[in-house]
Design a protein around this motif. Structure first.
Motif, PDB file in Angstrom:
ATOM      1  N   ASP A 112       1.021  -9.721 -10.933  1.00 31.22           N
ATOM      2  CA  ASP A 112      -0.328  -9.816 -10.372  1.00 31.22           C
ATOM      3  C   ASP A 112      -0.760  -8.405  -9.955  1.00 31.22           C
ATOM      4  N   ALA A 113      -1.360  -7.690 -10.891  1.00 28.48           N
ATOM      5  CA  ALA A 113      -1.730  -6.288 -10.651  1.00 28.48           C
ATOM      6  C   ALA A 113      -2.748  -6.150  -9.523  1.00 28.48           C
ATOM      7  N   ASP A 114      -3.686  -7.078  -9.444  1.00 26.76           N
ATOM      8  CA  ASP A 114      -4.691  -6.998  -8.377  1.00 26.76           C
ATOM      9  C   ASP A 114      -4.043  -7.121  -7.002  1.00 26.76           C
TER      10      ASP A 114
ATOM     11  N   LEU B  26      -2.156  -3.808  -6.178  1.00 28.23           N
ATOM     12  CA  LEU B  26      -3.058  -2.733  -5.757  1.00 28.23           C
ATOM     13  C   LEU B  26      -3.642  -3.010  -4.376  1.00 28.23           C
ATOM     14  N   ALA B  27      -4.006  -4.253  -4.105  1.00 29.62           N
ATOM     15  CA  ALA B  27      -4.550  -4.592  -2.778  1.00 29.62           C
ATOM     16  C   ALA B  27      -3.518  -4.328  -1.686  1.00 29.62           C
ATOM     17  N   ALA B  28      -2.274  -4.703  -1.946  1.00 28.23           N
ATOM     18  CA  ALA B  28      -1.220  -4.472  -0.954  1.00 28.23           C
ATOM     19  C   ALA B  28      -0.966  -2.982  -0.764  1.00 28.23           C
TER      20      ALA B  28
ATOM     21  N   ALA C 159      -7.447   6.604  -3.367  1.00 28.64           N
ATOM     22  CA  ALA C 159      -6.084   7.127  -3.249  1.00 28.64           C
ATOM     23  C   ALA C 159      -5.084   6.340  -4.090  1.00 28.64           C
ATOM     24  N   VAL C 160      -5.301   5.045  -4.217  1.00 29.68           N
ATOM     25  CA  VAL C 160      -4.367   4.179  -4.958  1.00 29.68           C
ATOM     26  C   VAL C 160      -5.134   3.583  -6.126  1.00 29.68           C
ATOM     27  N   THR C 161      -4.959   4.179  -7.295  1.00 28.52           N
ATOM     28  CA  THR C 161      -5.749   3.765  -8.457  1.00 28.52           C
ATOM     29  C   THR C 161      -4.939   3.054  -9.532  1.00 28.52           C
ATOM     30  N   CYS C 162      -3.608   3.068  -9.401  1.00 27.37           N
ATOM     31  CA  CYS C 162      -2.794   2.453 -10.446  1.00 27.37           C
ATOM     32  C   CYS C 162      -1.435   2.037  -9.876  1.00 27.37           C
TER      33      CYS C 162
ATOM     34  N   VAL D 216       5.833  -4.946  -1.001  1.00 29.03           N
ATOM     35  CA  VAL D 216       4.673  -5.779  -0.722  1.00 29.03           C
ATOM     36  C   VAL D 216       4.959  -6.605   0.512  1.00 29.03           C
ATOM     37  N   ARG D 217       4.070  -6.567   1.448  1.00 28.99           N
ATOM     38  CA  ARG D 217       4.285  -7.276   2.719  1.00 28.99           C
ATOM     39  C   ARG D 217       3.535  -8.579   2.734  1.00 28.99           C
TER      40      ARG D 217
END
Length: 57
Positions: A15-17, A20-22, A42-45, A56-57
């Protein structure tokens, strides 16, 4: 004496989305004055997310 240790972690992103959200949420923790847009820039990939050294929390 110097000692260098390199670690490699291979993982599958399902789940790439969510990843990235995390990562963006974690990026904002030490930058409380930053905006969501700052975190998006800052976090693009996945490489940025993985390079942060967090789980991942």
């Amino acid at each position: 004496m110097r000692l260098s240790v390199r670690l490699r972690h291979d993982f599958t992103v399902t789940d790439a989305d969510r990843l990235l959200a995390a990562a963006r949420r974690v990026h904002r923790e030490p930058h409380p004055g930053g905006t969501q847009q700052d975190a998006v820039r800052a976090v693009t990939c996945a490489a940025h997310a993985a390079g942060a050294g967090w789980a991942v929390r």
